[in-house]
Design a protein around this motif. Structure first.
Motif, PDB file in Angstrom:
ATOM      1  N   GLY A   1      14.303  20.265   0.405  1.00 29.54           N
ATOM      2  CA  GLY A   1      15.522  19.573   0.808  1.00 29.54           C
ATOM      3  C   GLY A   1      15.341  18.066   0.928  1.00 29.54           C
ATOM      4  N   TYR A   2      14.091  17.618   1.090  1.00 27.48           N
ATOM      5  CA  TYR A   2      13.801  16.211   1.362  1.00 27.48           C
ATOM      6  C   TYR A   2      14.449  15.272   0.340  1.00 27.48           C
ATOM      7  CZ  TYR A   2      10.890  12.169   2.699  1.00 27.48           C
ATOM      8  OH  TYR A   2      10.446  10.945   3.116  1.00 27.48           O
ATOM      9  N   GLY A   3      14.213  15.566  -0.939  1.00 27.40           N
ATOM     10  CA  GLY A   3      14.731  14.700  -1.996  1.00 27.40           C
ATOM     11  C   GLY A   3      16.255  14.652  -2.023  1.00 27.40           C
ATOM     12  N   LEU A   4      16.883  15.785  -1.668  1.00 31.65           N
ATOM     13  CA  LEU A   4      18.351  15.829  -1.673  1.00 31.65           C
ATOM     14  C   LEU A   4      18.907  15.077  -0.469  1.00 31.65           C
ATOM     15  CD1 LEU A   4      18.977  19.520  -2.792  1.00 31.65           C
ATOM     16  CD2 LEU A   4      18.810  17.452  -4.186  1.00 31.65           C
ATOM     17  N   GLU A   5      18.182  15.180   0.666  1.00 36.55           N
ATOM     18  CA  GLU A   5      18.582  14.406   1.851  1.00 36.55           C
ATOM     19  C   GLU A   5      18.618  12.921   1.519  1.00 36.55           C
ATOM     20  OE1 GLU A   5      16.613  14.951   5.731  1.00 36.55           O
ATOM     21  OE2 GLU A   5      15.892  16.835   4.870  1.00 36.55           O
TER      22      GLU A   5
ATOM     23  N   SER B   1       6.971  10.881  -1.418  1.00 32.98           N
ATOM     24  CA  SER B   1       8.182  10.562  -0.668  1.00 32.98           C
ATOM     25  C   SER B   1       9.022   9.523  -1.417  1.00 32.98           C
ATOM     26  CB  SER B   1       7.809  10.048   0.721  1.00 32.98           C
ATOM     27  OG  SER B   1       8.948   9.580   1.385  1.00 32.98           O
ATOM     28  N   ARG B   2       8.357   8.488  -1.935  1.00 33.01           N
ATOM     29  CA  ARG B   2       9.067   7.462  -2.714  1.00 33.01           C
ATOM     30  C   ARG B   2       9.678   8.101  -3.956  1.00 33.01           C
ATOM     31  NH1 ARG B   2       7.403   2.210  -1.430  1.00 33.01           N
ATOM     32  NH2 ARG B   2       9.172   1.571  -2.710  1.00 33.01           N
ATOM     33  N   ASP B   3       8.885   8.936  -4.614  1.00 26.28           N
ATOM     34  CA  ASP B   3       9.329   9.565  -5.850  1.00 26.28           C
ATOM     35  C   ASP B   3      10.585  10.400  -5.616  1.00 26.28           C
ATOM     36  OD1 ASP B   3       8.614  10.230  -8.721  1.00 26.28           O
ATOM     37  OD2 ASP B   3       8.780  12.237  -7.851  1.00 26.28           O
ATOM     38  N   LEU B   4      10.693  10.995  -4.410  1.00 25.67           N
ATOM     39  CA  LEU B   4      11.832  11.861  -4.111  1.00 25.67           C
ATOM     40  C   LEU B   4      13.039  11.063  -3.620  1.00 25.67           C
ATOM     41  CD1 LEU B   4       9.835  14.764  -2.491  1.00 25.67           C
ATOM     42  CD2 LEU B   4      11.125  14.887  -4.622  1.00 25.67           C
ATOM     43  N   GLY B   5      12.901   9.736  -3.594  1.00 25.10           N
ATOM     44  CA  GLY B   5      14.071   8.910  -3.326  1.00 25.10           C
ATOM     45  C   GLY B   5      14.075   8.202  -1.984  1.00 25.10           C
ATOM     46  N   ALA B   6      12.982   8.315  -1.219  1.00 20.50           N
ATOM     47  CA  ALA B   6      12.942   7.636   0.080  1.00 20.50           C
ATOM     48  C   ALA B   6      12.400   6.228  -0.100  1.00 20.50           C
ATOM     49  CB  ALA B   6      12.059   8.421   1.042  1.00 20.50           C
TER      50      ALA B   6
ATOM     51  N   THR C   1      10.032   6.462   4.332  1.00 21.75           N
ATOM     52  CA  THR C   1       8.742   7.114   4.091  1.00 21.75           C
ATOM     53  C   THR C   1       7.828   6.947   5.296  1.00 21.75           C
ATOM     54  OG1 THR C   1       8.911   6.786   1.720  1.00 21.75           O
ATOM     55  CG2 THR C   1       6.705   7.121   2.598  1.00 21.75           C
ATOM     56  N   PHE C   2       7.808   5.728   5.837  1.00 25.71           N
ATOM     57  CA  PHE C   2       6.972   5.493   7.010  1.00 25.71           C
ATOM     58  C   PHE C   2       7.426   6.374   8.165  1.00 25.71           C
ATOM     59  CE2 PHE C   2       6.210   3.406  11.074  1.00 25.71           C
ATOM     60  CZ  PHE C   2       4.827   3.314  11.028  1.00 25.71           C
ATOM     61  N   TRP C   3       8.714   6.409   8.380  1.00 25.98           N
ATOM     62  CA  TRP C   3       9.279   7.122   9.523  1.00 25.98           C
ATOM     63  C   TRP C   3       9.095   8.630   9.407  1.00 25.98           C
ATOM     64  CZ3 TRP C   3      10.208   5.291  14.025  1.00 25.98           C
ATOM     65  CH2 TRP C   3      11.010   5.996  14.929  1.00 25.98           C
ATOM     66  N   ARG C   4       9.357   9.164   8.208  1.00 27.17           N
ATOM     67  CA  ARG C   4       9.384  10.624   8.047  1.00 27.17           C
ATOM     68  C   ARG C   4       8.054  11.223   7.641  1.00 27.17           C
ATOM     69  NH1 ARG C   4      14.643  13.231   6.316  1.00 27.17           N
ATOM     70  NH2 ARG C   4      13.206  14.978   6.368  1.00 27.17           N
ATOM     71  N   VAL C   5       7.169  10.409   7.055  1.00 22.84           N
ATOM     72  CA  VAL C   5       5.900  10.976   6.593  1.00 22.84           C
ATOM     73  C   VAL C   5       4.704  10.345   7.325  1.00 22.84           C
ATOM     74  CG1 VAL C   5       4.442  11.444   4.590  1.00 22.84           C
ATOM     75  CG2 VAL C   5       6.922  11.471   4.341  1.00 22.84           C
ATOM     76  N   THR C   6       4.539   9.036   7.154  1.00 20.71           N
ATOM     77  CA  THR C   6       3.346   8.376   7.707  1.00 20.71           C
ATOM     78  C   THR C   6       3.240   8.566   9.215  1.00 20.71           C
ATOM     79  OG1 THR C   6       3.714   6.687   6.029  1.00 20.71           O
ATOM     80  CG2 THR C   6       2.031   6.237   7.683  1.00 20.71           C
ATOM     81  N   LEU C   7       4.293   8.171   9.922  1.00 21.31           N
ATOM     82  CA  LEU C   7       4.245   8.211  11.388  1.00 21.31           C
ATOM     83  C   LEU C   7       4.046   9.647  11.872  1.00 21.31           C
ATOM     84  CD1 LEU C   7       4.476   6.207  13.684  1.00 21.31           C
ATOM     85  CD2 LEU C   7       6.897   6.760  13.862  1.00 21.31           C
TER      86      LEU C   7
ATOM     87  N   PRO D   1      -2.698   9.406   0.175  1.00 17.72           N
ATOM     88  CA  PRO D   1      -1.706   8.421  -0.281  1.00 17.72           C
ATOM     89  C   PRO D   1      -0.663   9.029  -1.208  1.00 17.72           C
ATOM     90  CG  PRO D   1      -3.930   7.835  -1.042  1.00 17.72           C
ATOM     91  CD  PRO D   1      -4.082   9.043  -0.182  1.00 17.72           C
ATOM     92  N   GLU D   2      -1.016  10.138  -1.856  1.00 16.80           N
ATOM     93  CA  GLU D   2      -0.037  10.768  -2.754  1.00 16.80           C
ATOM     94  C   GLU D   2       1.176  11.304  -1.989  1.00 16.80           C
ATOM     95  OE1 GLU D   2      -1.617  13.585  -5.550  1.00 16.80           O
ATOM     96  OE2 GLU D   2      -2.299  11.977  -6.853  1.00 16.80           O
TER      97      GLU D   2
END
Lengths: 350, 289
Positions: A102-106, B184-189, B194-200, B178-179
């Protein structure tokens, strides 16, 4: 779905330098809509760098990357309508399978109901519905691979990039997933670009492939074309098994070990060394005859066939000859006669 | 090596003995003393009572506990806010420079705690460097009372424990694949999301480890509040100190000490739970890194 000739992605003179090393050295390729394209080469050939440039993780030092005719080189990865499936899968460990999908769609800002619907549909397509609430560390390698694929595909990318997608799987699973990937590609109707160092994998899956070495494309074409008519010695050696016989062109005839071998010598410089390449399955072997005389020095049984190693006067290394496994007529030490069909002999002068 | 299989058990013996003699037994003594009656000239009389423990919950001391928790909490928050960007910057530096940068981050730690704390008096007093600087820049006419305040104590605590927090967060950040950030970037963030939802999210164990460390050491600290707080206000560590050395009430000091130990144990258990919760994720994050 037959690939249409329209190029969806054009790589136009792409160069990538890291300091003094040139990872990608002026590559131009057209990838057609809905085709399964493979970038094949040994490690360090620049294939992954090229893929990362397409995805947006590396900026080209020179050249352009065109998607649907528009230059996407200046765009950051999140703005490019293509997705990458990472070699390490890069699944978010703190999210369930469902959340990963869902992440990419969000990020596209879709409404929750729409996201749920598309995630459920993708889970069904990739046979992951039963695992939807698992975390990545509760999945097997093959399951992770499917989640990574589903997470990229759900974005409906114009081009899906796959970096060694089957590299971490064991042989049995690889072969199953090769067909699975092809099936999915047909089902979703997307262009796939896969990076691999496994020539067998590339031949099985790809509609077309490009062989890369030292940041350059050596040959680009369909699997049969590349297997049957390799453009140079490196490609001939890299794809499949190949026998090489060193010799020279004399008076328009290829000669090795004092004997002439019939082959097409047009366009080759006479009086200069040349290499003849022929595949094991294209050498005929008889117990007697007027072909090239040799002695069987070793036999390897492969189940489907037998690989004979035949020492001849043509070259130092024994030639590999493939015969059906049912053909048990030859024993180590037997003298045999080999025949090369001229149409299957290829000459290189490089 | 199989015939040496029993050796590892023997090898931990010195450490276990050390912990029992200098950690476990003193703690049990503190626990024991907390239930005894104070002696008239210090020490204890062996008369069993719950009175000391009851006094811990006296509003007077409860308030000091809360003050201590607030100061320790603010120090923790501030330290994390400073340490995270620092650790992140070190992670972004070229691999060969990272050990050097970490060395410099930890460098102040090699000098004496008391000296480092006294140094802040030189910086913060009315004629100190900070006031002089502010005056020469024209920001203030009158020197500010920076020293002997809650702010000074928090500054001292943050300064003293920051290296540990940086190390804890760095170790968490440097293990991040790092991937995952690229995915995350690749999926549009974008970078911020990316920092907020993945790194942190994935470096929470490091934040928790560093945070619990500075909080536990701060809430029971008595040197920094004594030196930089100037005795104007008390933290619970100072009260414990006073009970043993000034008021000669060892049992009550022991009861307060027990309360601190309980707080510490609860926090460490919480941190262990959190780390265990993330353990699988960290393993995953390491794949292919």
């Amino acid at each position: 779905m037959t690939p249409s000739p329209r190029p969806i992605l054009s790589i136009d003179g792409a160069v990538k330098r890291f300091g003094k090393t040139v990872a990608v050295d002026g590559i131009s390729l057209d990838i057609r809509e809905n085709e399964f394209f493979a970038l094949l080469g040994p490690s360090g050939c620049g294939k992954t760098t090229l893929l990362r440039m397409i995805a947006g993780f590396e900026t080209p030092s020179a050249g352009r990357i065109l998607l649907d005719g528009a230059d996407i080189s200046p765009l950051p990865p999140e703005k490019r309508p293509l997705n990458l499936m990472f070699q390490s899968y890069a699944l978010f460990p703190h999210m369930s399978v469902r959340q990963n999908l869902g992440y990419g769609l969000e990020m596209e800002g879709l409404p929750k109901a729409e996201i749920a619907r598309r995630v459920d549909a993708m889970l069904a397509t990739t046979d992951l519905s039963a695992l939807a609430d698992r975390k990545p560390d509760q999945l097997s390698g093959g399951q992770k691979q499917r989640v990574a694929l589903a997470r990229a595909l759900i974005k409906r990318p114009k081009v899906l990039l796959l970096d060694e997608p089957l590299g971490a799987l064991d042989k049995k699973l690889r072969e199953k997933m090769q067909l699975e990937l092809k099936r999915l590609q047909h089902e979703v109707g997307t262009t796939f670009i896969i990076v691999t160092h496994d020539q067998e994998e590339a031949l099985v899956m790809a509609d077309r492939l490009a062989i890369l070495k030292d940041g350059k494309v050596l040959q680009c074409g369909g699997p049969e074309e590349i297997y049957e008519r390799p453009a140079n010695r490196f490609v001939a050696n890299f794809i499949g098994v190949m026998n090489f016989i060193e010799g020279s062109i004399e008076g328009g005839v290829f000669r090795a070990g004092g004997q002439a071998i019939e082959a097409d010598t047009s366009g080759l410089a006479t009086g200069r060394p040349a290499t003849l390449a022929i595949r094991p399955e294209n050498i005929a072997v008889h117990s007697a005859g007027n072909g090239f005389a040799g002695e069987v020095v070793d036999i390897a049984y492969h189940g489907l066939d037998r690989q004979l190693y035949v020492r001849t006067g043509l070259c130092d290394t024994p030639l590999q000859v493939r015969v059906p496994a049912s053909n048990g007529a030859f024993a180590v030490g037997a003298t045999v006669s080999l025949g090369f069909a001229p149409a299957h002999c290829r000459l290189f002068q490089d | 090596m199989t015939h040496r299989a029993s050796h590892p058990n023997l090898l931990v013996l010195p450490a276990v003995a050390w912990l029992v003699v200098f950690m476990l037994i003193p703690c049990l003594m503190v626990l024991f003393y907390a239930f005894l009656t104070r002696g008239i000239y210090g020490g204890v009389d062996y008369i069993f009572t719950f009175e000391n423990l009851a006094r811990v919950f006296d509003p007077l001391y409860a308030k000091i506990f809360l003050t201590s928790a607030r100061i320790a909490g603010l120090a923790t928050l501030l330290a994390i806010l400073i340490a995270y960007p620092a650790a992140y910057a070190i992670c972004l530096a070229p691999k060969k420079w990272q050990p050097v940068l970490l060395f410099f981050a930890v460098l102040p730690f090699w000098s004496n705690y008391l000296i480092r704390t006294y140094a802040w008096i030189v910086l913060l007093n009315r004629e100190g460097l900070v006031n002089n600087l502010l005056k020469s820049l024209g920001y203030t006419g009158e020197p500010l009372s920076l020293l002997y305040s809650e702010g000074a104590v928090i500054t001292g605590l943050v300064y003293n424990y920051l290296p540990f927090v940086i190390l804890a967060i760095y170790s968490s950040l440097s293990r991040l694949n790092p991937e995952l950030l690229e995915a995350s970037r690749d999926l549009g963030a974008n970078a911020l999301t990316t920092f907020w939802r993945v790194t942190l999210r994935l470096t929470m164990p490091g934040i928790a480890a560093g945070g619990v460390f500075i909080f536990v050491l701060s809430i029971g600290n008595f040197v920094t509040p004594a030196v930089l707080g100037g005795g104007r206000f008390q933290m619970i560590g100072n009260v414990v100190y006073d009970q043993f050395l000034t008021a000669n009430d060892w049992p009550f000091g022991a009861a307060l000490g027990m309360a601190l130990i309980v707080i510490m144990i609860v926090l460490l258990l919480l941190q262990a739970r959190l780390t265990a919760h993330f353990a699988g994720e960290r393993r995953e994050a390491n794949d292919g890194a």
